[in-house]
Structures are given as structure tokens and as C-alpha cells.
Design an enzyme around this catalytic site. Sequence first.
Site, PDB file in Angstrom:
ATOM      1  N   ARG A  14       0.857  -1.192  -0.025  1.00  0.00           N
ATOM      2  CA  ARG A  14      -0.036  -0.076   0.105  1.00  0.00           C
ATOM      3  C   ARG A  14       0.823   1.032  -0.096  1.00  0.00           C
ATOM      4  O   ARG A  14       0.428   2.286  -0.434  1.00  0.00           O
ATOM      5  CB  ARG A  14      -1.152  -0.092   1.131  1.00  0.00           C
ATOM      6  N   TYR A  41     -16.509  17.495 -15.618  1.00  0.00           N
ATOM      7  CA  TYR A  41     -17.180  16.290 -15.567  1.00  0.00           C
ATOM      8  C   TYR A  41     -18.096  16.136 -14.261  1.00  0.00           C
ATOM      9  O   TYR A  41     -17.749  16.773 -13.224  1.00  0.00           O
ATOM     10  CB  TYR A  41     -15.999  15.162 -15.421  1.00  0.00           C
ATOM     11  N   ASP A  66      -7.581  19.522 -14.737  1.00  0.00           N
ATOM     12  CA  ASP A  66      -8.087  18.236 -15.042  1.00  0.00           C
ATOM     13  C   ASP A  66      -7.547  17.931 -16.526  1.00  0.00           C
ATOM     14  O   ASP A  66      -8.093  18.588 -17.443  1.00  0.00           O
ATOM     15  CB  ASP A  66      -9.451  17.990 -15.026  1.00  0.00           C
ATOM     16  N   LYS A 111      -9.053   6.759 -19.719  1.00  0.00           N
ATOM     17  CA  LYS A 111      -9.604   7.202 -21.164  1.00  0.00           C
ATOM     18  C   LYS A 111      -8.403   6.960 -22.219  1.00  0.00           C
ATOM     19  O   LYS A 111      -7.912   6.184 -22.077  1.00  0.00           O
ATOM     20  CB  LYS A 111     -10.007   8.611 -21.142  1.00  0.00           C
TER      21      LYS A 111
END
Length: 374
Positions: A51, A104, A174, A199
Site C-alpha cells: 500500500r 465532468y 483536469d 480514457k
Amino acid sequence: MAREDFGDGTRAVRAGLPEAGQGEPFLPGPTFAAPYHLRGRPEDSDFVYGRYGNPTWSRYEAALAELEGGAAAVVFASGMAALSALLLPRLRPGDVLVAPADSYRGTRILAERYLQPMGVEVRLAPTPGDAMAAQLDGATFLLLETPTNPQLEVCDIRALADAAHERGALVAVDNTFATPLGQRPLELGADFSVASASKMLTGHADLILGYVATRDSAHPAITAWRTMAGSVPGPFEVWLAHRSLATLGVRLERQCATALALAQALAERDDVSAVRYPGLEGDPSHELAARQMTRFGPILSFDVGSQERADRFLAECRLVSDATSFGGVHTSAERRARWSGDAVSEGFIRFSAGCEETADVVGDVLRALDTARS
Ligand SMILES: Cc1ncc(COP(=O)(O)O)c(C=O)c1O
């Protein structure tokens, strides 16, 4: 020749790869580890627990930092995990977040459903022009998205970053729609570039991933949040992402060519309106996009008039998958109003050009529009 002298599509092929080692692979396979062998002091080891860190992440992060032109990058389990890591540990009651009203929808939900009730003032402003500048007095954090999803509006990163910095606010962009091969927000003055890698960056419609790249320093708070929130990516997804990065330049070349050819063809038709593509001459965003973007991306949008016609059009296409998300090698599209939350008309189509041959995609779309005309 220094690596920075090459084009970014060239650098994407080798970014983050280790020095050539006799008998070693170009890109080492994913490291699957929960604990690592660890004797003695944890500080003396690069990797202690899965982690906290993973060599597969480190290589991909080095690649992203190089392509974004930043000091460091931190990879996350999704784009939303990356946005959360940027905003949640940083913003406190009384702080002011300025964000796009046309971003978004997930970003707006995060701000309005989680930050606002904590006492963070959330100011939403439309993206085009410099409308966001008028909202900056007292701002703590400016989050931009350009081009926006799904309206394809573009804002001036440098002007807005300067205005925000004058007021002491941090600035993030973004960069999902542009990718670092289309736009480098850190070089335009932003402190952070944050994106969904689910994407075009990974481009094969087979994984969910995100990252934050930082301009000046590693910003340990972002890594610490990933460790403590546990929003860690799987090593195999990150390895796939790194493997896919090599083809980003050639994928975008085909995708952008098809998006432009289609936008041009649609702009000629009288049964389609509101064609938007930042690369299309005459688009309201084109001039600004041409100044700050190096590639315009695979996404365009248009309006076919009604829900019925949109549904018929999508059903009629043979090369266009009806799917949400975008940016993959398979051309896809969706009638965006089937989701709530975006200010779009019933016939609004968000279209993502894939890597099929340009003439085939354009031909398929025009034929489907003709068939769906009546
Ligand atoms: C512009 C933008 N930012 C962030 C996200 C969230 O990314 P993810 O789905 O990888 O969490 C998306 C997803 O569609 C997006 O379009």
C-alpha cells in the site's frame, strides 16, 4: 541528443523504462507484492508494503512526470481517487474551491456532496472565456478542466493560473481530455495536473486508473493520502498502462485525424447542429485551443435534434459502440442526456474517435445519420 529534444510522441515510447540491462526486458513485468522482505529499519528500504509503494508504480510515475513536465507524479486507483487526493486532504472549513460549472459531473458531485457539507465554499463558474477569474477573490483552490467533459469548452490556463496565484490560490487542471501529449498544464502555470488515465491515456477500454502530477515538488501529502485512504492501483493495471503509453502518440494521431475529418463533415450537414471540436476552425474554442494545445484529442460533440433520432443513429452505426467513457481504440459515442447532471440537449452526442481507419468511421457515421434522418 538529450531526451527532451525529441517529440513527446517519441518520448512516450520509452518514458519510465529502466536503463538497458543485458538479458533484461524493456519493461519489467508487474511486481505483485503485499509485504516485501524487510529486515531492520524500514527507512533503509525503498519498498516495505504494497500500500506504500510498488516498483511498477514508480516506473509509470516517472513516465507521467516526464511527459507532464513535472517534478513528480502519483498514480491512483482511478481518476476520481486522484481528484479526491488533491481536494479532500487539502480543503478545510472556510476554504473556497472554484471549479467549472460544466466539468465532468463526478467532480461536481465530489465538491457539492462531500466538500460543501464540510464547510468548504464551492463556487461553480462556466469554463469558456475567463468567467472563472471573476470568482477568484478569497479563493483557496482553483480547479480547471479544459477541454471540458462533455461540452468541449476551453479556458485560458495561463491567464487563470496567474490570476489565482496573485490571490494565493493553488491551481489544478483536469487534463483527462487533452492528455500530456495534447496539453501541459504545469508548463502553463498550474501547480497540479490531475487526470483519469482510464480514457485515451491507456486507450484500450480495459482498466480504471488516475494520477496527479505536480510542478515543483513531490507533495508528500498526496502520496500520504493514497497510503492512508488506500486508493492504490493494482500493479497489473499500472503495468498495462505503462505498456499502453508507448502507443499514445500513434493512437492520438489517428484519433485526432478522424475527429477532425468527422467534425468537418458534420459541420457541412443541415441535419446536425452545434458541432463542437476544439481543432475545428470556426469552433468558438479553436483560437485559444490552438494556442495552448498541441493535439486536440479524439472527442467531438454534436446535436442530432432529438432523443429518438439519437437512439436511431446510434443503433444504426456499425463502427461506433454505444458506451459511456471515451478515448479508447474502439470508436464510441453516447447520448449524453441519458445521464442527469449535464446541461445538454436531448439529441446531444458525445463522440470519441477510435483507431479504425478514418474513412471507415466517417463513412459509417454519415450513412447512419442518413438512415436515421427520417
Ligand atoms: C474529465 C474527467 N475527469 C475525471 C474523471 C474520473 O475518472 P475515473 O473514471 O478514472 O475515475 C472522468 C471520467 O469520466 C472525466 O471524464
